[in-house]
Design a protein around this motif. Structure first.
Motif, PDB file in Angstrom:
ATOM      1  N   ARG A  68      -6.800 -13.184 -13.189  1.00  0.00           N
ATOM      2  CA  ARG A  68      -7.439 -12.091 -12.450  1.00  0.00           C
ATOM      3  C   ARG A  68      -6.547 -10.854 -12.442  1.00  0.00           C
ATOM      4  O   ARG A  68      -5.333 -10.938 -12.638  1.00  0.00           O
ATOM      5  N   TRP A  69      -7.158  -9.720 -12.208  1.00  0.00           N
ATOM      6  CA  TRP A  69      -6.435  -8.521 -11.788  1.00  0.00           C
ATOM      7  C   TRP A  69      -7.333  -7.807 -10.794  1.00  0.00           C
ATOM      8  O   TRP A  69      -8.555  -7.899 -10.854  1.00  0.00           O
ATOM      9  N   GLY A  70      -6.710  -7.123  -9.864  1.00  0.00           N
ATOM     10  CA  GLY A  70      -7.538  -6.493  -8.849  1.00  0.00           C
ATOM     11  C   GLY A  70      -6.861  -5.328  -8.160  1.00  0.00           C
ATOM     12  O   GLY A  70      -5.660  -5.085  -8.311  1.00  0.00           O
ATOM     13  N   LEU A  71      -7.655  -4.606  -7.404  1.00  0.00           N
ATOM     14  CA  LEU A  71      -7.196  -3.515  -6.549  1.00  0.00           C
ATOM     15  C   LEU A  71      -7.568  -3.857  -5.119  1.00  0.00           C
ATOM     16  O   LEU A  71      -8.724  -4.178  -4.821  1.00  0.00           O
ATOM     17  N   ARG A  72      -6.582  -3.792  -4.250  1.00  0.00           N
ATOM     18  CA  ARG A  72      -6.801  -4.061  -2.833  1.00  0.00           C
ATOM     19  C   ARG A  72      -6.351  -2.853  -2.032  1.00  0.00           C
ATOM     20  O   ARG A  72      -5.225  -2.357  -2.224  1.00  0.00           O
ATOM     21  N   GLY A  73      -7.215  -2.331  -1.153  1.00  0.00           N
ATOM     22  CA  GLY A  73      -6.880  -1.110  -0.438  1.00  0.00           C
ATOM     23  C   GLY A  73      -7.084  -1.209   1.061  1.00  0.00           C
ATOM     24  O   GLY A  73      -7.870  -2.029   1.545  1.00  0.00           O
ATOM     25  N   ARG A  74      -6.368  -0.355   1.778  1.00  0.00           N
ATOM     26  CA  ARG A  74      -6.463  -0.307   3.231  1.00  0.00           C
ATOM     27  C   ARG A  74      -6.192   1.121   3.699  1.00  0.00           C
ATOM     28  O   ARG A  74      -5.245   1.773   3.230  1.00  0.00           O
ATOM     29  N   VAL A  84     -11.064  -1.462   4.650  1.00  0.00           N
ATOM     30  CA  VAL A  84     -10.459  -2.321   3.640  1.00  0.00           C
ATOM     31  C   VAL A  84     -11.425  -2.483   2.474  1.00  0.00           C
ATOM     32  O   VAL A  84     -12.634  -2.384   2.634  1.00  0.00           O
ATOM     33  N   PHE A  85     -10.869  -2.725   1.285  1.00  0.00           N
ATOM     34  CA  PHE A  85     -11.724  -3.017   0.136  1.00  0.00           C
ATOM     35  C   PHE A  85     -10.951  -3.865  -0.862  1.00  0.00           C
ATOM     36  O   PHE A  85      -9.717  -3.939  -0.834  1.00  0.00           O
ATOM     37  N   ALA A  86     -11.677  -4.523  -1.762  1.00  0.00           N
ATOM     38  CA  ALA A  86     -11.069  -5.260  -2.865  1.00  0.00           C
ATOM     39  C   ALA A  86     -12.020  -5.253  -4.052  1.00  0.00           C
ATOM     40  O   ALA A  86     -13.232  -5.409  -3.890  1.00  0.00           O
ATOM     41  N   LEU A  87     -11.464  -5.041  -5.241  1.00  0.00           N
ATOM     42  CA  LEU A  87     -12.181  -5.171  -6.508  1.00  0.00           C
ATOM     43  C   LEU A  87     -11.361  -6.124  -7.353  1.00  0.00           C
ATOM     44  O   LEU A  87     -10.221  -5.805  -7.716  1.00  0.00           O
ATOM     45  N   GLU A  88     -11.913  -7.305  -7.663  1.00  0.00           N
ATOM     46  CA  GLU A  88     -11.143  -8.330  -8.356  1.00  0.00           C
ATOM     47  C   GLU A  88     -11.873  -8.810  -9.602  1.00  0.00           C
ATOM     48  O   GLU A  88     -12.975  -9.349  -9.522  1.00  0.00           O
TER      49      GLU A  88
END
Length: 389
Positions: A68-74, A84-88
């Motif tokens: 996997r690779w992803g972006l996690r934000g706050r 909050v968000f996540a794109l994985e």
């Protein structure tokens, strides 16, 4: 005119400072896992003759942890509230191909609000509560694909996610945490068609942990329900059927205890597939799978861990199959982010399953490896490397 330019410049500078301050209150993290290696399989159905066993050597993807690779934000919104968000994304490291049916962000894609006092509410494609709270207390939580039920029929290995989902995660109160999820079916005139719902809870205290949960997905092909369709068809196919069921339900519990470098654990799941809506399919009566498992891990040093697990699965309904499986694993940390590992698994299958509407001898398939035997036994071994970033 000159004064107007000064005022304008002042406004721009103030705006820039405000924007900079706002950005300072938020964060975005890039993260991921690359896990690949080589597998040797004894007793896998031949490419040309499915009734004949062959041996195979194959490249592997995510045997220990899914690639996997992803972006996690706050972003801090003030008063303890945050967005909050996540794109994985999921992918196959050996080929670069997308996973999860070719979805760009097939593992997760959600956005929501989080508060330390009240919990987190998110919307999108998400992991279900059983994966979040129960899977970490199982052998699969440490050793991955060889330690799960045949074909991952109860989503033990997190083969499935829930789309169109609303999910709530509570804070930890008195060592207890609760999660609940509801997936919208989106079928006009039928609120329950295609919907998914799940709830789970965990309790931890002084080295002991216990978790339990329930998952339900409903699918009505006549109403073309989109949310649960892939969930049930994938699960059912892994259980030996090609036709869609009307519903899938999973009840699961697991427990672990940590003491002196040892982690011991046990778990149980009951998985039921409800009959299809039409008698034209082979799947015209309920099918129930009961799975029990136990494992022990030992950390020899901070860099070396090894484990052994046993699981038993039986089916009742149109099938009458039994699966005994013994699995093991060892991991050596080269650093905090990079590890070498080896996994082994042996399964013995007995009883009968279905091929069309005919009963045939059950065949082995170790865990969630995807290698199907043409007989009642199979052995697999893996050697791989995993890197986290």
């Amino acid at each position: 005119m000159e004064r107007k330019h000064v005022v304008t410049l002042g406004i721009l500078l103030a705006s820039g400072a405000a924007a900079s301050n706002a950005l300072a209150q938020g964060s975005v993290t890039l993260y991921g896992i690359i896990d690949t290696g080589i597998a040797y399989v004894h007793n896998v159905a031949g490419a040309a003759d499915k009734t004949r066993n062959e041996n195979a050597v194959a490249a592997t993807n995510g045997a220990l942890s899914g690639n996997r690779w992803g972006l996690r934000g706050r972003e801090d919104l003030g008063g303890g509230l945050a967005a909050v968000f996540a794109l994985e994304n999921g992918f196959k490291a050996s080929t670069g191909a997308l996973g999860q049916g070719g979805r760009l962000f097939g593992r997760q894609s959600y956005v929501g609000l989080s508060d330390a006092r009240w919990g987190t509410l998110t919307l999108g494609r998400q992991y279900d509560p059983l994966k979040d709270l129960i899977q970490p207390l199982t052998a699969d939580g440490t050793w991955g694909t060889v330690n799960v039920t045949p074909g991952d029929l109860d989503n033990y290995d997190n083969s499935l996610r829930v789309s169109n989902a609303i999910k709530y995660v509570s804070p930890v109160f008195s060592n207890v945490q609760i999660e609940a999820l509801y997936g919208l079916g989106g079928v006009a005139g039928n609120v329950t068609a295609g919907h998914t719902m799940a709830v789970a809870a965990t309790w931890r205290y002084a080295g002991f942990a216990f978790a339990g949960g329930y998952f339900y997905a409903r699918y009505d092909p006549a109403n073309a329900a989109g949310n649960s369709a892939d969930i049930i068809s994938i699960s059912l196919a892994s259980s030996g059927y090609s036709a869609a069921a009307s519903a899938l339900q999973i009840a699961r519990v697991a427990t672990t205890y940590d003491v002196s470098g040892f982690t011991v654990g046990a778990g149980y799941s009951n998985t039921q597939y409800k009959p299809a809506f039409t008698s034209a399919t082979a799947f015209n009566q309920a099918e129930s799978f009961n799975s029990a498992s136990a494992f022990v891990n030992y950390k020899f040093t901070p860099a070396v861990i090894a484990g052994l697990s046993y699981s038993y699965t039986n089916s009742r309904g149109a099938q009458a199959a039994h699966y005994n499986q013994l699995s093991g694993g060892a991991e050596y940390l080269l650093s905090t982010r990079t590890a070498l590992y080896t996994l082994i698994g042996y399964q013995r299958a007995s009883g009968t399953t279905l091929s069309g509407k005919a009963a045939v001898p059950a065949t082995a398939s170790v865990g969630d490896t995807g290698f199907q035997s043409a007989s009642g036994s199979q052995f697999v071994s893996y050697a791989g490397i995993r890197h986290r970033f």
